[in-house]
Design a protein around this motif. Structure first.
Motif, PDB file in Angstrom:
ATOM      1  N   ARG A  21       0.816  -1.119  -0.085  1.00 39.11           N
ATOM      2  CA  ARG A  21      -0.022   0.119   0.124  1.00 39.11           C
ATOM      3  C   ARG A  21       0.766   1.287   0.011  1.00 39.11           C
ATOM      4  NH1 ARG A  21      -5.282   0.691   1.146  1.00 39.11           N
ATOM      5  NH2 ARG A  21      -5.334  -1.545   2.388  1.00 39.11           N
ATOM      6  N   LYS A  22       1.694   1.301   0.853  1.00 37.18           N
ATOM      7  CA  LYS A  22       2.828   2.352   0.937  1.00 37.18           C
ATOM      8  C   LYS A  22       3.345   2.768  -0.307  1.00 37.18           C
ATOM      9  CE  LYS A  22       3.875   1.989   5.709  1.00 37.18           C
ATOM     10  NZ  LYS A  22       5.118   1.712   6.649  1.00 37.18           N
ATOM     11  N   ILE A  23       3.852   1.506  -1.108  1.00 36.95           N
ATOM     12  CA  ILE A  23       4.587   1.663  -2.667  1.00 36.95           C
ATOM     13  C   ILE A  23       3.586   2.152  -3.484  1.00 36.95           C
ATOM     14  CG2 ILE A  23       5.518   0.376  -4.404  1.00 36.95           C
ATOM     15  CD1 ILE A  23       6.712  -1.674  -2.306  1.00 36.95           C
ATOM     16  N   LEU A  24       2.259   1.794  -3.430  1.00 39.66           N
ATOM     17  CA  LEU A  24       1.251   2.264  -4.384  1.00 39.66           C
ATOM     18  C   LEU A  24       0.881   3.563  -4.327  1.00 39.66           C
ATOM     19  CD1 LEU A  24      -0.878  -0.827  -4.627  1.00 39.66           C
ATOM     20  CD2 LEU A  24       0.636   0.017  -6.421  1.00 39.66           C
ATOM     21  N   LEU A  25       0.945   4.045  -2.856  1.00 42.60           N
ATOM     22  CA  LEU A  25       0.592   5.574  -2.504  1.00 42.60           C
ATOM     23  C   LEU A  25       1.705   6.488  -2.927  1.00 42.60           C
ATOM     24  CD1 LEU A  25      -0.900   5.081   0.989  1.00 42.60           C
ATOM     25  CD2 LEU A  25      -2.289   5.754  -1.203  1.00 42.60           C
ATOM     26  N   GLU A  26       2.825   6.085  -2.711  1.00 41.93           N
ATOM     27  CA  GLU A  26       4.090   6.671  -3.170  1.00 41.93           C
ATOM     28  C   GLU A  26       4.095   7.033  -4.885  1.00 41.93           C
ATOM     29  OE1 GLU A  26       6.439   8.636  -1.602  1.00 41.93           O
ATOM     30  OE2 GLU A  26       5.394   8.148   0.016  1.00 41.93           O
ATOM     31  N   LEU A  27       3.767   5.905  -5.694  1.00 48.50           N
ATOM     32  CA  LEU A  27       3.519   6.124  -6.959  1.00 48.50           C
ATOM     33  C   LEU A  27       2.516   6.924  -7.282  1.00 48.50           C
ATOM     34  CD1 LEU A  27       4.460   2.468  -8.009  1.00 48.50           C
ATOM     35  CD2 LEU A  27       5.881   4.301  -8.455  1.00 48.50           C
ATOM     36  N   ALA A  50      -3.770   9.751   7.798  1.00 48.71           N
ATOM     37  CA  ALA A  50      -3.488   8.517   7.755  1.00 48.71           C
ATOM     38  C   ALA A  50      -1.747   8.646   8.346  1.00 48.71           C
ATOM     39  CB  ALA A  50      -3.388   7.767   6.343  1.00 48.71           C
ATOM     40  N   LYS A  51      -1.518   7.472   9.210  1.00 50.03           N
ATOM     41  CA  LYS A  51       0.011   7.682   9.623  1.00 50.03           C
ATOM     42  C   LYS A  51       0.696   7.229   8.459  1.00 50.03           C
ATOM     43  CE  LYS A  51      -0.809   6.996  14.602  1.00 50.03           C
ATOM     44  NZ  LYS A  51      -0.592   5.868  15.745  1.00 50.03           N
ATOM     45  N   ASP A  52       1.975   7.336   8.663  1.00 47.11           N
ATOM     46  CA  ASP A  52       3.039   7.133   7.685  1.00 47.11           C
ATOM     47  C   ASP A  52       2.614   7.501   5.927  1.00 47.11           C
ATOM     48  OD1 ASP A  52       4.366   5.672   9.549  1.00 47.11           O
ATOM     49  OD2 ASP A  52       2.916   3.890   9.243  1.00 47.11           O
ATOM     50  N   ARG A  53       1.824   8.517   6.116  1.00 44.62           N
ATOM     51  CA  ARG A  53       1.491   9.131   4.613  1.00 44.62           C
ATOM     52  C   ARG A  53       1.467  10.653   4.922  1.00 44.62           C
ATOM     53  NH1 ARG A  53      -4.322   8.735   2.279  1.00 44.62           N
ATOM     54  NH2 ARG A  53      -4.102   6.558   3.418  1.00 44.62           N
ATOM     55  N   ALA A  54       2.721  11.243   4.215  1.00 49.25           N
ATOM     56  CA  ALA A  54       2.842  12.598   4.348  1.00 49.25           C
ATOM     57  C   ALA A  54       1.698  13.321   3.440  1.00 49.25           C
ATOM     58  CB  ALA A  54       4.261  13.151   4.108  1.00 49.25           C
ATOM     59  N   LEU A  55       1.260  14.658   4.003  1.00 53.72           N
ATOM     60  CA  LEU A  55       0.576  15.326   3.088  1.00 53.72           C
ATOM     61  C   LEU A  55       1.350  16.068   2.083  1.00 53.72           C
ATOM     62  CD1 LEU A  55      -1.751  16.891   5.779  1.00 53.72           C
ATOM     63  CD2 LEU A  55      -2.432  15.242   4.445  1.00 53.72           C
ATOM     64  N   PRO A  56       0.775  16.059   0.772  1.00 57.24           N
ATOM     65  CA  PRO A  56       1.441  16.971   0.072  1.00 57.24           C
ATOM     66  C   PRO A  56       1.209  18.300   0.093  1.00 57.24           C
ATOM     67  CG  PRO A  56      -0.719  16.109  -0.986  1.00 57.24           C
ATOM     68  CD  PRO A  56      -0.409  15.289   0.166  1.00 57.24           C
ATOM     69  N   PRO A  57       2.295  19.378  -0.512  1.00 55.33           N
ATOM     70  CA  PRO A  57       1.984  20.467   0.065  1.00 55.33           C
ATOM     71  C   PRO A  57       0.787  21.351  -0.151  1.00 55.33           C
ATOM     72  CG  PRO A  57       4.040  20.236  -1.337  1.00 55.33           C
ATOM     73  CD  PRO A  57       3.098  19.045  -1.453  1.00 55.33           C
ATOM     74  N   SER A  58      -0.149  21.066  -1.093  1.00 54.78           N
ATOM     75  CA  SER A  58      -1.546  21.605  -1.327  1.00 54.78           C
ATOM     76  C   SER A  58      -2.440  21.207  -0.188  1.00 54.78           C
ATOM     77  CB  SER A  58      -1.877  21.324  -2.723  1.00 54.78           C
ATOM     78  OG  SER A  58      -1.908  20.041  -2.930  1.00 54.78           O
TER      79      SER A  58
END
Length: 348
Positions: A97-103, A308-316
């Protein structure tokens, strides 16, 4: 000399060496495998996961077998209703899930760079803070970040929390449902949702002083579907005070339909105070709705800004998150009394 070169080996060389040495990749693990495993975890059924990925169940089963051969461990086991992941499956699904979210975020960032836009944000909110906090925050975000695209979903916390976990939303304003494990979430409490009762202009209960709970049971009611927080709160108030529950109930999740019924009948409906304040101030037929003064208060559990933990928010998204947090402080510092405001609006 050779030692000097080893110390200054480019990071890219180290990265590609690690990729080439990865036993899972060498064994044939593909992005499609990762997507399938995440879908199985989310849906709890191989058939549902296959449907979500637009493929047949036999093809999905073969893909699952391929993954188990690659990792040399069982990833799923049968359950009473579908399948559940083993400890090996859970561990791999978490990483997948982390890999797919990063992509996904990489694609989103590249698209924004190509278009020159201010970025896109996907947020969800329960009704009250959507009006009192999200709307003014959006107004400021558009001024601060020209070209920003903001997508807002107003729903119950049950729906929003699951969409957040599925990465369909960047952050939400609501509550962590009791049936979900709170561990994957970060929550920052920002307010208490106040609610009130709505009736039409000229309703019999408006002719006297604040309505008592015992006066309300004989009228029709419009409720959110069973299990909704506002409905549960109102039901608990009836039970705690020994008052009979309303006998005639209309269930609908639609605020528009609720307001239409209130306008045309003597029915009563609980609604978030911020939404009620907005509606009662309009000049259209909806503005014929009044807030019913009562001798009790209707407050819901606190709501929070949730990520969500372990998921950084994008700047916007981080920008809008910060603006909503600032608006929550403005709301908290307001000096008006809720009961005074209710009585003022009911007499408008």
């Amino acid at each position: 000399m050779s030692n000097h070169r080893e110390k200054n080996t480019p990071d890219s060389d180290v990265f590609f060496s690690a990729v080439e040495d990865n036993p899972l990749l060498r064994a044939g693990l593909k992005m499609a495998h990762l997507r399938m495993l995440v879908m199985i975890k989310d849906h709890g059924q191989v058939s549902a996961a296959a449907a979500a990925l637009n493929m047949t169940q036999p093809a999905a089963s073969r893909m699952l077998s391929e993954m188990e051969s690659i990792v040399k461990s069982p990833l799923c086991q049968r359950a009473s209703r579908g399948v559940v992941l083993t400890q090996f499956g859970e561990a791999l699904a978490l990483r997948a899930r982390k890999i797919l979210l990063e992509l996904r975020e990489a694609g989103r960032e590249l698209a924004q760079m190509k278009s020159g836009s201010g970025g896109s944000v996907y947020i969800g909110s329960v009704t009250a803070p959507a009006i009192s906090m999200v709307v003014p925050a959006i107004s400021r975000a558009v001024e601060t970040y020209p070209g920003i695209e903001i997508n807002v979903q107003v729903e119950t916390s049950n729906v929003l929390a699951r969409d957040l976990l599925a990465a369909r939303l960047d952050f939400i304003i609501g509550r962590i449902p009791e049936d979900l494990n709170p561990a994957p979430f970060n929550a920052h409490e920002i307010g208490i949702e106040r609610a009130c009762l709505l009736v039409r202009k000229g309703h019999p209960l408006l002719e006297h002083g604040p309505a008592r709970l015992q006066d309300l049971s004989t009228f029709d009611w419009v409720f959110q579907p069973p299990g909704a927080l506002l409905r549960r709160t109102m039901e608990e108030i009836f039970v705690a005070n020994g008052a009979p529950m309303p006998r005639n109930i209309i269930n609908t999740p639609s605020v528009v339909l609720t307001l239409a019924i209130i306008c045309k009948t003597n029915a009563i409906a609980p609604l978030a105070y911020d939404m009620a304040e907005f509606v009662a101030g309009q000049s259209s037929q909806v503005g014929e709705i009044r807030i019913l003064p009562t001798d009790f208060e209707l407050n819901l559990k606190p709501y929070s800004l949730i990520t969500a933990k372990d998921r950084a928010l994008p700047p916007s998204a981080q920008l809008l998150y910060d603006l909503v947090l600032e608006e929550s402080r403005n709301v908290a510092s307001a000096t008006y009394s809720p009961l005074q405001a209710l009585r003022h609006l009911s007499n408008a």
